[in-house]
Design a protein around this motif. Sequence first.
Motif, PDB file in Angstrom:
ATOM      1  N   ASP A 272       3.612   5.807  -5.536  1.00 42.51           N
ATOM      2  CA  ASP A 272       3.426   5.899  -6.988  1.00 42.51           C
ATOM      3  C   ASP A 272       2.330   6.900  -7.329  1.00 42.51           C
ATOM      4  N   GLN A 273       1.268   6.859  -6.531  1.00 37.10           N
ATOM      5  CA  GLN A 273       0.149   7.763  -6.796  1.00 37.10           C
ATOM      6  C   GLN A 273       0.574   9.215  -6.587  1.00 37.10           C
ATOM      7  N   ALA A 274       1.324   9.446  -5.491  1.00 36.67           N
ATOM      8  CA  ALA A 274       1.778  10.812  -5.203  1.00 36.67           C
ATOM      9  C   ALA A 274       2.702  11.309  -6.306  1.00 36.67           C
TER      10      ALA A 274
ATOM     11  N   ALA B 241       5.080  16.178  -3.536  1.00 31.52           N
ATOM     12  CA  ALA B 241       4.537  14.829  -3.379  1.00 31.52           C
ATOM     13  C   ALA B 241       4.790  14.318  -1.966  1.00 31.52           C
TER      14      ALA B 241
ATOM     15  N   LYS C 278      -1.446  13.713   3.384  1.00 35.67           N
ATOM     16  CA  LYS C 278      -2.775  14.326   3.444  1.00 35.67           C
ATOM     17  C   LYS C 278      -2.898  15.316   4.607  1.00 35.67           C
TER      18      LYS C 278
ATOM     19  N   GLU D 228       0.829  -1.216   0.000  1.00 36.82           N
ATOM     20  CA  GLU D 228       0.000   0.000   0.000  1.00 36.82           C
ATOM     21  C   GLU D 228       0.859   1.260   0.000  1.00 36.82           C
TER      22      GLU D 228
ATOM     23  N   ILE E 150       1.474  13.454   0.293  1.00 33.70           N
ATOM     24  CA  ILE E 150       1.187  12.037   0.517  1.00 33.70           C
ATOM     25  C   ILE E 150       0.649  11.819   1.934  1.00 33.70           C
TER      26      ILE E 150
ATOM     27  N   ALA F  40       2.170   1.835  -3.384  1.00 31.77           N
ATOM     28  CA  ALA F  40       1.097   2.344  -4.244  1.00 31.77           C
ATOM     29  C   ALA F  40       0.857   3.820  -3.959  1.00 31.77           C
ATOM     30  N   ALA F  41       0.889   4.180  -2.667  1.00 27.08           N
ATOM     31  CA  ALA F  41       0.673   5.585  -2.295  1.00 27.08           C
ATOM     32  C   ALA F  41       1.778   6.471  -2.864  1.00 27.08           C
TER      33      ALA F  41
ATOM     34  N   SER G 141       2.708  10.328  -9.407  1.00 22.14           N
ATOM     35  CA  SER G 141       1.971  10.573 -10.648  1.00 22.14           C
ATOM     36  C   SER G 141       1.151  11.857 -10.529  1.00 22.14           C
ATOM     37  N   MET G 142       0.727  12.190  -9.309  1.00 21.43           N
ATOM     38  CA  MET G 142      -0.022  13.429  -9.085  1.00 21.43           C
ATOM     39  C   MET G 142       0.815  14.653  -9.466  1.00 21.43           C
TER      40      MET G 142
ATOM     41  N   ASP H  38       5.789  10.214 -12.814  1.00 21.10           N
ATOM     42  CA  ASP H  38       5.645   8.760 -12.930  1.00 21.10           C
ATOM     43  C   ASP H  38       6.966   8.137 -13.336  1.00 21.10           C
TER      44      ASP H  38
END
Lengths: 321, 362
Positions: free
Chosen positions: B117-119, B147, B153, B111, B151, B114-115, B121-122, B126
Amino acid sequence: MCILGFQKGTRLHLSLARNSRKIWVSGLGKRSVFKINNRDQLRGMALVSPTLIYAILLLAVPLAVIFLFSFWTQDYLTLDRSFTLKNYREAFSDPLYRTLLFRSLWVAGGVTVVTVVLAFPIAYFVSFHVTPKRKSLWLFLITIPFWTSYLIRVFLWKVILGYNGVLNSGLIGLGLVDEPLTFILYNANAVVITLAHAFAPFAILPIFVSLEKIDRSLIEAAQDLGESKYQTFRRVTLPLAVPGIVASCLIVFIPTIGDYVTPRLVGGPNGLMIANMIQVQFLKLNNAPLGATLAVLAMVSVTVIALVFIFLNRKYLRSRS
Amino acid sequence: MTKPLIQLKNVTKNYGDVQALRGIDLTINEGEFFSLLGPSGCGKTTLLRTIAGFEDVSGGTVMISDKDMANVPANKRPTNMVFQSYAIFPHLSVAENVGFGLRKSQMSKVEKNAAVDQALSMVGLDGYGSRAAHALSGGQRQRVALARALILKPKVLLLDEPLSALDKKLREQMQAELRNLQRQVGITFILVTHDQEEALIMSDRIAVMFDGEIAQLADPQTLYRRPNSRQVADFIGVMNFLPATVTSVGDTVTAHVDGLGAVSLSGDQFAKDVQTGTAHVGIRPETMSILQESDTGGANVTAAVVEDRAYYGDMTYYDVRLDGGDHIITISMKNLVDRAVLERGEKTRVAWNARALVLFND
């Protein structure tokens, strides 16, 4: 031996810091001397030539002579210049030399650990908790031990650690012990204590420099991202101080392994190190070739350990970045 | 909708004898893009750092989500910061930097990855996760810093002059991206900047600070069109100042302005405490225009002489001397196809609008 070792230490440190081997090689390599093809290079050579000549005459030449000697033999005062490996065979077969060499490595390792562990908090304190105005004063104070000669400092430790010394009489006076402590003089412990004190400034300064180089906003960033002070130290400060710690280790380890005065004065019979045996071979037993052999073996050991250390450090830095 | 998130009450900060903050009262709302704008040394960064928890206040209270932050250290506050130097950990990879704050989170390793990677890409990075931090460009470092903060939040993202180290083009691009990012994540952003243009472009509201005090707190348009002091007017964009004499005060104010003559000003063009006597009037360069011979102009036209001009391609900036005044003012004109660029010494007419004037007490 001590001076030799130390010069080697600084050079290794330099090459570590600049991450280039050229400095290392140009000191010994002859090719660069003959490759002068423009004025800039000529000027550069003129600039380094005093040091270069000095290094060749007083470092490379004696080293070469020692190396040569180790393949010769000596009978009282006559030197037999025929090539032989007899000295090496003797050095490897006699357990005495092995014991002394391993003790030297062991003591130097102990001194390095003790010195660096004690030096780090001081360097950290001066870098992080002393106001910038006072830092140079603190560094100045740290160098105070150098104001007296090395020999006098070793003698002072003898006074402090002795059977009726400052430490023992103090402890007895306070009623903390009934009999003088004997494990602190005329053995390897005494050598470690004395050398750790002597090399403290050498260990403090590189660590201090590496701590000074840490951008303070990195510390704040780690805390901003939720880490406590301890975790910030563990995850940011300490990893970034590693180059300084490595430099400190090398600067302490390399010269202590060849130290001769301290074991002689406070080491007793069980605290003698390889350098003492080298001295005995050269001056008392008139066996310069064997002394030279032992010196070569000591140098090789130091070099191997230093290279392993640098290699591990490089690997650590690479995996980190 | 506008729920207060950060409340500062009479916050002061002293460094020895120097007062960095002199009683700041400020409320910042949820989901707001708020800017602290001011010249260097005005206390804006100090204010940001007191919110982040890096500086203790000397007096007053800092509240986040109705909780007093007095004894809450930086690592326990619901704020994250993007530092001016970005503070990217040089010994860690990009992914390790971004995931730095996740150590204590309950997420599994998968997880967390994944977090991260998401941050990444935001912020448009990437596939950069395994890069070494020191191999990044300035703009990329900035994105990593963003990022890394987002991440977690946070309730508030604090940005300390994040764009000042970037070149002009990249800065403009990042301004737009930051604004979009803020809308996307809906987190309160507090931006510290000395660049008035940047503050105007990005913010919902701006607090202009001088000498440890908030001089004006307003939305960008109000701040630009109706600055409340000469100091603010001078700091935000270009403003011409003309000496004036206030002749009557009431619902409207009448004043005689050097070079423009008698003018009548309505409610939002002057301060409440306006008095008769000497004052200054401010007018923005783009609210005036240089007339061509064929133009009739409006009610307010004044003859003038071009003293100097600077041609910028899209715009021309004229320094003109108004008839009946000693004062040179700057007027900016769009370079339209059929409009000639005037030369030095040419006589012309200047049209202006009384609604564009702002009266400042002396």
